[in-house]
Structure formats: C-alpha cells, structure tokens
Scaffold this motif. Structure first.
Motif, PDB file in Angstrom:
ATOM      1  N   ALA A 173      -3.741   9.407  -4.584  1.00  0.00           N
ATOM      2  CA  ALA A 173      -2.945  10.786  -5.288  1.00  0.00           C
ATOM      3  C   ALA A 173      -1.630  10.841  -4.560  1.00  0.00           C
ATOM      4  O   ALA A 173      -0.741  11.168  -5.249  1.00  0.00           O
ATOM      5  N   GLU A 174      -1.509  10.627  -3.466  1.00  0.00           N
ATOM      6  CA  GLU A 174      -0.467  11.058  -2.537  1.00  0.00           C
ATOM      7  C   GLU A 174       0.812  10.128  -3.240  1.00  0.00           C
ATOM      8  O   GLU A 174       1.839  10.529  -3.392  1.00  0.00           O
ATOM      9  N   LEU A 175       0.483   8.676  -3.184  1.00  0.00           N
ATOM     10  CA  LEU A 175       1.051   7.750  -3.652  1.00  0.00           C
ATOM     11  C   LEU A 175       1.678   7.980  -5.263  1.00  0.00           C
ATOM     12  O   LEU A 175       2.926   8.030  -5.423  1.00  0.00           O
ATOM     13  N   LYS A 176       0.903   8.400  -6.084  1.00  0.00           N
ATOM     14  CA  LYS A 176       1.018   8.882  -7.460  1.00  0.00           C
ATOM     15  C   LYS A 176       1.984   9.965  -7.415  1.00  0.00           C
ATOM     16  O   LYS A 176       2.762   9.836  -8.176  1.00  0.00           O
ATOM     17  N   ALA A 177       1.800  10.838  -6.530  1.00  0.00           N
ATOM     18  CA  ALA A 177       2.900  11.903  -6.553  1.00  0.00           C
ATOM     19  C   ALA A 177       4.169  11.699  -6.224  1.00  0.00           C
ATOM     20  O   ALA A 177       5.251  12.205  -6.825  1.00  0.00           O
ATOM     21  N   ARG A 178       4.329  10.614  -5.399  1.00  0.00           N
ATOM     22  CA  ARG A 178       5.632  10.254  -4.966  1.00  0.00           C
ATOM     23  C   ARG A 178       6.312   9.592  -6.197  1.00  0.00           C
ATOM     24  O   ARG A 178       7.583   9.708  -6.539  1.00  0.00           O
ATOM     25  N   LEU A 179       5.543   8.563  -6.789  1.00  0.00           N
ATOM     26  CA  LEU A 179       6.120   8.029  -7.961  1.00  0.00           C
ATOM     27  C   LEU A 179       6.637   9.038  -9.199  1.00  0.00           C
ATOM     28  O   LEU A 179       7.579   8.793  -9.641  1.00  0.00           O
ATOM     29  N   ASP A 180       5.644   9.939  -9.583  1.00  0.00           N
ATOM     30  CA  ASP A 180       5.874  10.758 -10.558  1.00  0.00           C
ATOM     31  C   ASP A 180       7.169  11.933 -10.133  1.00  0.00           C
ATOM     32  O   ASP A 180       7.989  11.997 -11.058  1.00  0.00           O
ATOM     33  N   ALA A 181       7.306  12.178  -8.728  1.00  0.00           N
ATOM     34  CA  ALA A 181       8.378  13.028  -8.405  1.00  0.00           C
ATOM     35  C   ALA A 181       9.734  12.377  -8.630  1.00  0.00           C
ATOM     36  O   ALA A 181      10.874  13.016  -8.756  1.00  0.00           O
ATOM     37  N   HIS A 182       9.672  11.107  -8.471  1.00  0.00           N
ATOM     38  CA  HIS A 182      11.145  10.203  -8.746  1.00  0.00           C
ATOM     39  C   HIS A 182      11.026   9.357  -9.728  1.00  0.00           C
ATOM     40  O   HIS A 182      11.972   8.617  -9.743  1.00  0.00           O
ATOM     41  N   GLY A 183      10.454   9.684 -10.663  1.00  0.00           N
ATOM     42  CA  GLY A 183      10.327   8.881 -12.108  1.00  0.00           C
ATOM     43  C   GLY A 183      10.037   7.573 -12.020  1.00  0.00           C
ATOM     44  O   GLY A 183      11.008   6.651 -12.603  1.00  0.00           O
ATOM     45  N   LEU A 184       9.378   6.934 -10.807  1.00  0.00           N
ATOM     46  CA  LEU A 184       9.159   5.493 -10.812  1.00  0.00           C
ATOM     47  C   LEU A 184       7.951   5.026 -11.177  1.00  0.00           C
ATOM     48  O   LEU A 184       6.759   5.634 -11.404  1.00  0.00           O
ATOM     49  N   THR A 185       8.049   3.619 -11.727  1.00  0.00           N
ATOM     50  CA  THR A 185       6.864   2.875 -12.303  1.00  0.00           C
ATOM     51  C   THR A 185       6.301   2.083 -11.138  1.00  0.00           C
ATOM     52  O   THR A 185       7.032   1.552 -10.316  1.00  0.00           O
ATOM     53  N   GLN A 186       4.985   2.136 -11.007  1.00  0.00           N
ATOM     54  CA  GLN A 186       4.293   1.150  -9.933  1.00  0.00           C
ATOM     55  C   GLN A 186       4.120  -0.236 -10.620  1.00  0.00           C
ATOM     56  O   GLN A 186       3.463  -0.318 -11.696  1.00  0.00           O
ATOM     57  N   ALA A 187       4.809  -1.231 -10.195  1.00  0.00           N
ATOM     58  CA  ALA A 187       4.726  -2.417 -10.677  1.00  0.00           C
ATOM     59  C   ALA A 187       3.752  -3.413 -10.361  1.00  0.00           C
ATOM     60  O   ALA A 187       3.102  -4.079 -11.022  1.00  0.00           O
ATOM     61  N   LEU A 188       3.429  -3.375  -8.830  1.00  0.00           N
ATOM     62  CA  LEU A 188       2.556  -4.287  -8.375  1.00  0.00           C
ATOM     63  C   LEU A 188       2.054  -3.916  -7.012  1.00  0.00           C
ATOM     64  O   LEU A 188       2.923  -3.173  -6.347  1.00  0.00           O
ATOM     65  N   PHE A 189       0.808  -4.138  -6.746  1.00  0.00           N
ATOM     66  CA  PHE A 189       0.593  -4.251  -5.316  1.00  0.00           C
ATOM     67  C   PHE A 189      -0.287  -5.368  -4.888  1.00  0.00           C
ATOM     68  O   PHE A 189      -1.136  -5.814  -5.997  1.00  0.00           O
ATOM     69  N   ASN A 190      -0.909  -5.585  -3.925  1.00  0.00           N
ATOM     70  CA  ASN A 190      -1.756  -6.581  -3.540  1.00  0.00           C
ATOM     71  C   ASN A 190      -3.338  -6.131  -3.186  1.00  0.00           C
ATOM     72  O   ASN A 190      -3.410  -4.978  -2.748  1.00  0.00           O
ATOM     73  N   ALA A 191      -4.352  -6.833  -3.793  1.00  0.00           N
ATOM     74  CA  ALA A 191      -5.804  -6.438  -3.493  1.00  0.00           C
ATOM     75  C   ALA A 191      -5.804  -6.496  -1.862  1.00  0.00           C
ATOM     76  O   ALA A 191      -5.096  -7.231  -1.309  1.00  0.00           O
ATOM     77  N   PRO A 192      -6.703  -5.783  -1.340  1.00  0.00           N
ATOM     78  CA  PRO A 192      -6.948  -5.912   0.114  1.00  0.00           C
ATOM     79  C   PRO A 192      -7.112  -7.348   0.490  1.00  0.00           C
ATOM     80  O   PRO A 192      -7.809  -8.102   0.008  1.00  0.00           O
ATOM     81  N   PRO A 193      -6.478  -7.718   1.822  1.00  0.00           N
ATOM     82  CA  PRO A 193      -6.285  -9.132   2.116  1.00  0.00           C
ATOM     83  C   PRO A 193      -7.181  -9.509   3.322  1.00  0.00           C
ATOM     84  O   PRO A 193      -7.028 -10.853   3.779  1.00  0.00           O
ATOM     85  N   GLY A 194      -8.473  -8.772   3.626  1.00  0.00           N
ATOM     86  CA  GLY A 194      -9.062  -9.187   4.552  1.00  0.00           C
ATOM     87  C   GLY A 194      -8.477  -8.447   5.905  1.00  0.00           C
ATOM     88  O   GLY A 194      -7.807  -7.439   5.885  1.00  0.00           O
ATOM     89  N   ASP A 195      -8.507  -9.130   7.138  1.00  0.00           N
ATOM     90  CA  ASP A 195      -8.109  -8.405   8.261  1.00  0.00           C
ATOM     91  C   ASP A 195      -6.534  -8.983   8.641  1.00  0.00           C
ATOM     92  O   ASP A 195      -6.422  -9.779   9.394  1.00  0.00           O
ATOM     93  N   TRP A 196      -5.731  -8.110   8.063  1.00  0.00           N
ATOM     94  CA  TRP A 196      -4.153  -8.590   8.031  1.00  0.00           C
ATOM     95  C   TRP A 196      -3.640  -8.442   9.382  1.00  0.00           C
ATOM     96  O   TRP A 196      -2.907  -9.418   9.784  1.00  0.00           O
ATOM     97  N   ALA A 197      -4.275  -7.407  10.084  1.00  0.00           N
ATOM     98  CA  ALA A 197      -3.926  -7.268  11.541  1.00  0.00           C
ATOM     99  C   ALA A 197      -4.037  -8.438  12.408  1.00  0.00           C
ATOM    100  O   ALA A 197      -3.393  -8.827  13.490  1.00  0.00           O
ATOM    101  N   ASN A 198      -5.174  -9.115  12.061  1.00  0.00           N
ATOM    102  CA  ASN A 198      -5.517 -10.394  13.067  1.00  0.00           C
ATOM    103  C   ASN A 198      -5.207 -11.607  12.142  1.00  0.00           C
ATOM    104  O   ASN A 198      -5.952 -12.615  12.790  1.00  0.00           O
ATOM    105  N   GLY A 199      -4.529 -11.594  11.243  1.00  0.00           N
ATOM    106  CA  GLY A 199      -3.931 -12.854  11.038  1.00  0.00           C
ATOM    107  C   GLY A 199      -4.422 -13.343   9.434  1.00  0.00           C
ATOM    108  O   GLY A 199      -3.717 -14.415   8.849  1.00  0.00           O
ATOM    109  N   GLU A 200      -5.320 -12.632   8.856  1.00  0.00           N
ATOM    110  CA  GLU A 200      -5.776 -13.136   7.623  1.00  0.00           C
ATOM    111  C   GLU A 200      -4.597 -12.707   6.517  1.00  0.00           C
ATOM    112  O   GLU A 200      -4.170 -11.642   6.432  1.00  0.00           O
TER     113      GLU A 200
END
Length: 258
Positions: free
Chosen positions: A43-70
């Motif tokens: 909801a916080e990200l959506k509020a930023r999108l709406d406040a600035h007239g932006l479309t969300q184009a894409l994001f990644n699904a969770p990648p596993g343990d990114w911090a440890n190299g996955e």
C-alpha cells in the motif's frame, strides 16, 4: 515511440528509495520498475505510484536468500514449496501495485549439478507460475542473464529461453529481453529481436560494457529503439542501468523520446 520505465533499484540511488518515485516522475518517466518491493508494504508503494502518476511496469518474484548470494530459486531442486509460496507473495503485491508482468529468476547452478534436473524443475515451476498468474491477468517473464555479472546463472541465451517458453506452452509466459545481457553473451541483437519479438514480454536496456546510460558504449540504441517500434512492441522498456554520475544529469539520451 518507445515508452521507458525507470529502474528505481539502479537509478536515483542519490535518493532514499521511496523518494525515487518523485524524482523519476520529475524527469518525465511515466512508469517504474525495480528488483523487489518486499521491504515495503504494498500500500505504501502504491501510494507513491499514485501520488506521482506512475505505472508499475515490473518487479521480480522473491529470489531466495539474496543477501547470501541466491539469485532466484525457480530451477532449484527441493525448493518447490518455497518457490510456490514466493509466487503467492509476488501476486499479492501485483494485485495492489497494478503491474501486469512479473519476472521470475531461474537461479544458480554449480558445475557438478545436473542441468537436466534443474531444467525439469524449472519447467514445472514455470508451468505452475503461469497458471497461477493467468488468473490475475499477469504475464510471467524469464530473463537470460550473462555469467560475467552473475556467474553460474542457469539461463543465459535467448534461444534457450524461447525454447523453454514454447515447451511450457503457456500464452502468458514470455522472455525478458535485456539488451545488455544479450550483447555480452550473444550480440546480434537486431536479428534476435526480429526473430523473437512474438515471444518477448519485456525489454530492458543499459550501455555495454559498463552498464551506464544507453548512449555510452558499444550499442546503437537509437537504431534499436526504431527497430523495436517497427516490430510493434508497445510495452515498457526498463532502464536498468547504473548512472555514471547523477541520474538526472545523465538523461540527455531520453529527451527526444519524452
């Protein structure tokens, strides 16, 4: 005319992440993408999108343990349950943010591991993901990534990615064509765009080899943008590059397309 989305993971790093939405909009971007939304409530990200007239184009699904190299878990044997839960999370975010594309990272494979086993897991996980995403009107994209930036990444070539999509046989499973990765691994981008455009679901750009602005390096992006237009691509083109200096100062290349 190409439509460009600012990648907020790489661009505007001179700002705190939540302030990057405003900065991108101020520079004329109409859409954004980023690697992962999960550090923030949807909801916080959506509020930023709406406040600035932006479309969300894409994001990644969770990648596993990114911090440890996955770097994704879609092809990893024994992680199927975790992977399916990660897709549920990604679809929950997409239902709030409004994007109609999600990128699923394949993950890493060690030299001693079986590519056949990984590929079988990958295909089954992608079939599940495409079916789950179809109910939400979402296209799933898979991305070949060069092994200079991510050593051991499972998926590296455009033809392999297209073959996997054909084998899965889901209309909402397509390839994310990253010009930067493709140039490093294969080159011959124009021919591959012409060959594969029907199976391309998202495009990303960066200068090669330094991954700076697209007007720096060995690729002729004005030619490629005209070709992408001529081939009928009407999706967003993600600007997934690291600005050489300040982000806004390096956007001279973008002005003719605004």
């Amino acid at each position: 005319m190409p439509r460009f989305a600012s990648n907020l993971t790489m661009m505007y790093s001179e700002h705190a992440f939540l302030d990057r939405f405003a900065a991108a909009a101020a520079d004329g971007f109409k859409a954004v993408e980023y690697l992962f939304p999960y550090d923030f409530p949807a909801a916080e990200l959506k509020a930023r999108l709406d406040a600035h007239g932006l479309t969300q184009a894409l994001f990644n699904a969770p990648p596993g343990d990114w911090a440890n190299g996955e770097r994704g878990i879609a092809s990893l044997p024994g992680r199927e349950d975790e992977f399916r839960r990660s897709i549920d999370t990604a679809l929950e975010y997409a239902s709030v943010l409004g994007n109609d594309k999600i990128h699923v990272m394949a993950g890493l494979i060690r030299p001693e591991q079986s590519r056949e086993v990984h590929r079988d897991v990958y295909l089954r996980n992608l079939a599940h993901t495409a079916q789950a995403a179809h109910a939400h009107g979402i296209t799933v994209v898979i991305e070949p990534i060069n092994t200079r930036d991510i050593p051991g990444f499972f998926l590296n070539r455009q033809d392999d990615a297209q073959a996997i999509c054909r084998e899965v046989g889901a209309a909402n499973l397509k390839v994310q064509f990253d010009c930067y990765h493709c140039q490093i691994v294969e080159g011959d981008l124009a021919v591959k765009l012409k060959r594969d455009m029907h199976g391309i679901g998202h495009i990303q750009i960066a200068g090669v080899p330094e991954r700076h602005e697209p007007d720096i390096g060995e690729l002729n992006y004005p030619y490629l943008f005209a070709l992408i237009d001529a081939l009928g691509y009407d999706g967003w083109i993600g600007c997934e590059y690291r600005p050489r200096a300040g982000t806004s100062a390096g956007l001279g290349w973008l002005k003719p397309y605004l």
